[in-house]
Design a protein around this motif. Structure first.
Motif, PDB file in Angstrom:
ATOM      1  N   VAL A  52     -13.451  18.870 -12.864  1.00  0.00           N
ATOM      2  CA  VAL A  52     -12.709  19.544 -11.789  1.00  0.00           C
ATOM      3  C   VAL A  52     -13.507  19.481 -10.479  1.00  0.00           C
ATOM      4  CG1 VAL A  52     -11.891  21.789 -10.982  1.00  0.00           C
ATOM      5  CG2 VAL A  52     -11.343  21.010 -13.274  1.00  0.00           C
ATOM      6  N   MET A  53     -14.811  19.686 -10.572  1.00  0.00           N
ATOM      7  CA  MET A  53     -15.642  19.599  -9.352  1.00  0.00           C
ATOM      8  C   MET A  53     -15.595  18.183  -8.782  1.00  0.00           C
ATOM      9  SD  MET A  53     -18.979  21.946  -9.805  1.00  0.00           S
ATOM     10  CE  MET A  53     -19.254  22.090 -11.535  1.00  0.00           C
TER      11      MET A  53
ATOM     12  N   VAL B  27     -13.264  15.881  -9.185  1.00  0.00           N
ATOM     13  CA  VAL B  27     -11.954  15.564  -8.615  1.00  0.00           C
ATOM     14  C   VAL B  27     -11.822  16.179  -7.214  1.00  0.00           C
ATOM     15  CG1 VAL B  27      -9.475  16.026  -8.856  1.00  0.00           C
ATOM     16  CG2 VAL B  27     -10.766  15.176 -10.800  1.00  0.00           C
ATOM     17  N   GLY B  28     -12.301  17.398  -7.051  1.00  0.00           N
ATOM     18  CA  GLY B  28     -12.261  18.046  -5.727  1.00  0.00           C
ATOM     19  C   GLY B  28     -13.021  17.217  -4.694  1.00  0.00           C
ATOM     20  N   GLU B  29     -14.193  16.737  -5.100  1.00  0.00           N
ATOM     21  CA  GLU B  29     -15.017  15.924  -4.184  1.00  0.00           C
ATOM     22  C   GLU B  29     -14.309  14.603  -3.854  1.00  0.00           C
ATOM     23  OE1 GLU B  29     -18.560  16.113  -3.315  1.00  0.00           O
ATOM     24  OE2 GLU B  29     -18.634  18.223  -3.865  1.00  0.00           O
TER      25      GLU B  29
ATOM     26  N   ASP C 195     -11.319  15.007  -1.494  1.00  0.00           N
ATOM     27  CA  ASP C 195     -11.746  15.226  -0.108  1.00  0.00           C
ATOM     28  C   ASP C 195     -12.307  13.950   0.515  1.00  0.00           C
ATOM     29  OD1 ASP C 195     -10.969  17.779  -0.184  1.00  0.00           O
ATOM     30  OD2 ASP C 195     -12.959  18.685  -0.345  1.00  0.00           O
TER      31      ASP C 195
ATOM     32  N   ILE D  62      -5.687  13.389  -6.935  1.00  0.00           N
ATOM     33  CA  ILE D  62      -5.778  13.125  -8.375  1.00  0.00           C
ATOM     34  C   ILE D  62      -5.123  14.304  -9.087  1.00  0.00           C
ATOM     35  CG2 ILE D  62      -7.349  12.747 -10.319  1.00  0.00           C
ATOM     36  CD1 ILE D  62      -9.398  11.662  -8.305  1.00  0.00           C
ATOM     37  N   THR D  63      -4.049  14.030  -9.812  1.00  0.00           N
ATOM     38  CA  THR D  63      -3.338  15.114 -10.505  1.00  0.00           C
ATOM     39  C   THR D  63      -3.826  15.210 -11.953  1.00  0.00           C
ATOM     40  OG1 THR D  63      -1.592  13.674 -11.285  1.00  0.00           O
ATOM     41  CG2 THR D  63      -1.272  14.680  -9.111  1.00  0.00           C
TER      42      THR D  63
END
Lengths: 75, 522
Positions: free
Chosen positions: A35-36, A38-40, A43, A49-50
């Motif tokens: 999850v971290m 994907v967040g990066e 951005d 990314i779903t």
């Protein structure tokens, strides 16, 4: 794609992303890491990314992640 | 029909014989018939609930599949704006899925939660809602989660909806999974069920060994502890804080032997039919962190929560905005972990509710969620602290410390998941802290709750055997597979011992009373 490797190496300095081929299958990256990450990636590359993309084959290695990012950037 | 009983073993033997006697193409019908008979042997009325879920989710998946086909036609038809078409159909599918999941989970809510929550409301606000007194259908939590996972996979296009109702009904009603899971995935279970297996003596022997091992865990470790644990949790005010803590620790052992033993029985039974089911436990008490514990305990539920709740929630637009706001307000380090920490908390609340309807269950989820979220938030600082003190994660001492700390946190969590109410759980905790050593000098605190010296010796011996086997497995040794390479008479010895123990102490023992599996009532 140097940016991708910078993100990976900066956040997970203990992992050898050049060699690891089973980041998910061997539990090297946990769900929290994913999850971290994907967040990066969202951005840094302005992509989305779903949950549908969260398959082991998309995250098992740095090259697989790179392929995913390239595909979503092109769409 | 208890899965520890002789009745189940006879039923399993008859089903397996019939399974391999009929041609391969018809073997799935044997499993379907066995599932129906097995389920109806518990409660014919509950069978209606299972039938409703099977029909509803079967039709729902077809609707989701139809939307996928319409989208494909629109895209193939050369519609100029492909992105808009995809977005339009995705919204339609999302709305449909939301409605379908609401109905599916409403079934679970009505049967499992409505009466307890009405009673809770009556208590809290002095209301007088009349309970519906509905029977809790066997395995409802497991099959509702399994079918919901199937619907989400159909929504994502990972699974092609099944068009044959009898095949799908087998996926829902496959009898080994009905009592206590594991929560299987359609992609891995269904093809094995539909295709049927060839007779394979080696696989059957491995299945029998796993089944017997599960029964031994249940009969010689879980069951002997059940009365003592029940006594301490029911009458904790009569015991010292030490005994209360010991009771919670014993419950950890009982629950593991009971649940993992039960899952071994059903996975072993399934292997007799040549069908592999999802693994549910990987020696959780060897975990160094709570996060690792939850990746080794009830794995199929954890994987379900991760794929169908945690990821969609953490990657949703709302959480994306929240993450950005957190980064802006509190800095990059906190912002990065804020969303995973919040989603972890919510997921564990859901795990708590899944366990049961009481406030104590919700508190159990919160307890785990808060601890794990906190660990995530302070992770960087802890790592920096360890570097400064030159503590290596790989050192033996630190690993042992991690295991001991995790076990302690798990034991405290079990105050909530086993106690009669949140009030009782909190009072038990208070008693542990405030009266830890009370009365310890007057009598034996280890036998005060009915577990005499002989029973302790048997339990400790069973624990030692389980620990030794787990240690070998931790070292990567696959015990059954290693045994399979030995001469037949060597393979026969453990089988003979297991059968002899069960026959003498269970099936020929008129004093033996079968105790229901803890997760049977979930």
């Amino acid at each position: 794609m140097q940016k991708l490797y910078d993100i990976l190496n900066e956040n997970w300095p203990d992992i050898d992303f050049e060699k690891e081929e089973k980041l998910i299958d061997d539990g090297v990256l946990t769900s929290l890491d994913i999850v971290m990450l994907v967040g990066e990636l969202n951005d840094a590359f302005d992509i989305e990314i779903t949950a549908d993309e969260l398959l082991p084959e998309n995250f098992n290695s740095a090259s697989a992640i790179e392929a995913l990012v390239k595909r979503l950037t092109a769409e | 029909m208890s899965i520890s009983g002789a009745g189940f073993l006879l039923f399993l033997t008859a089903a397996a014989l019939l399974y391999y006697l009929v041609p391969k193409a018809y073997r799935r019908f044997v499993l379907l018939a066995a599932g129906i008979i097995f389920y109806l042997s518990f409660s014919p009325a509950a069978g209606l609930c299972l039938l409703f879920t099977a029909c509803f989710t079967f039709g729902s998946a077809l609707l989701l599949g139809r939307l996928h086909r319409l989208e494909k036609s629109a895209l193939d038809g050369g519609d100029a704006d492909r992105k808009a078409v995809k977005a339009r159909f995705r919204t339609r599918r999302k709305r449909l899925l939301a409605a379908l999941l609401t109905v599916n989970f409403a079934t679970l809510a009505v049967f499992k939660y409505l009466d307890p929550w009405l009673a809770e409301l009556n208590d809290l606000f002095g209301l007088s809602f009349r309970p519906l007194n509905l029977l809790l259908p066997l395995g409802i939590s497991f099959y509702i989660f399994q079918t919901s996972g199937y619907l989400i996979d159909c929504f994502r296009g990972r699974v092609e909806p099944e068009r044959n109702f009898f095949k799908y009904a087998l996926f829902v009603s496959y009898f080994p999974q009905m009592i206590q899971g594991p929560i299987n995935r359609y992609q891995s279970l269904a093809p094995q069920l539909y295709e049927g297996s060839d007779f394979d003596a080696d696989k059957i022997r491995l299945g029998i060994e796993l089944l017997l091992w599960g029964m031994l865990k249940k009969v010689f470790l879980a069951d002997p502890l059940a009365d003592a644990v029940k006594e301490i949790y029911a009458n904790y005010t009569a015991y010292s804080g030490f005994s209360v803590f010991l009771g919670a620790a014993l419950y950890c052992i009982q629950l593991y032997a009971d649940f993992s033993g039960g899952v071994d029985v059903v996975r072993g039974a399934s292997q007799i039919f040549g069908i592999e089911m999802a693994e549910n436990f990987k020696r959780p008490y060897f975990s160094r962190t709570l996060d690792e514990f939850w990746r080794r305990w009830h794995i199929s539920l954890g994987e379900w929560m991760k794929d169908y709740l945690f990821y969609p929630m953490a990657l949703s637009g709302a959480m994306g905005k929240l993450g950005k706001a957190a980064r802006k307000r509190f800095g990059a380090d906190f912002g990065k972990v804020a969303v995973p920490a919040l989603c972890t908390l919510i997921v564990f609340l859901a795990v708590g509710v899944w366990q049961g309807p009481g406030l104590a269950n919700i508190a159990y989820g919160l307890y785990n969620g808060l601890l794990m979220s906190f660990a995530l938030l302070v992770d960087r600082r802890v790592r920096a602290f360890k570097t400064r003190l030159k503590i290596k994660d790989s050192s033996r001492a630190y690993r042992l410390f991690g295991v001991a700390r995790t076990c302690f946190l798990v034991v405290i969590g079990r105050y909530f998941s086993r106690s009669a109410s949140l009030y009782d759980a909190l009072r038990m905790l208070w008693r542990t802290v405030r009266y830890f050593g009370e009365g310890l000098g007057e009598g034996n605190p280890f036998t005060a709750f009915g577990l005499d010296g002989g029973a302790w010796a048997r339990v400790l011996f069973a624990c030692a055997v389980l620990f030794a086997v787990s240690l070998l497995q931790e070292k990567g040794i696959r015990i059954r597979e290693t045994l399979a390479k030995k001469p037949w008479y060597v393979q026969f010895v453990p089988l003979f011992i297991a059968v002899a123990l069960l026959v003498v102490f269970v099936y020929l023992n008129t004093d033996y009373t079968a105790i229901a599996y803890v997760y049977e009532s979930i």
